[in-house]
Design a protein around this motif. Sequence first.
Motif: not given
Length: 178
Positions: A101-102, A123-125, A147-151, A158-160
């Motif tokens: 998480t970043i 991505f949570t904005v 937003f979630k990347t296609p992968t 995964h990266l949050i």
Amino acid sequence: MNFLFTGTFWGIVIILVGVSVILKAYFNINIPVFRTLLGLFIVILGLSIVWGRPLACGDSRHVFFGEGSFHAQKGEDRFNVIFGKGKSDLSKIVLEGKNKTIEVNTVFGENVVYYNAKQPVRFTVNVAFGEATLPEQKGNAFGKTEFKTPTYDESKPHLIVNINVAFGSVKVKIKKAE
């Protein structure tokens, strides 16, 4: 003091003036926006004269009143841009078998967040009086967007990335191959 010449700064000033006018008209609350901004400007100018350099500071994870670039390293999980301009490069983050998480915060500033298209990212904005532009999505001024990347796959590492914007602007872009 380059931030005084950015579109983001002047956009925020106009928004604050508008909010002040609305508060005065409907609630009879008088906020001296111009006096406050003038006072802040004089304080910043005075501090920069006393210190003998422009009032811009920061480190590998923070930018205050200036410009900077962040390249995510192991152990770094928060990047802040306050009254400045930043570039946050998250494209080389290694997940090491677990989620990471970043947090990216932008207050009265401008930030561009880069990510690797091959990496699974969510991505949570959160935006308040600002703008966030995500790939394939237009910007928003208030509220929460995801937003979630296609992968991206919830069941795999995964990266949050949690992005918070207040009176600023953030653009999320794919990092082009170097």
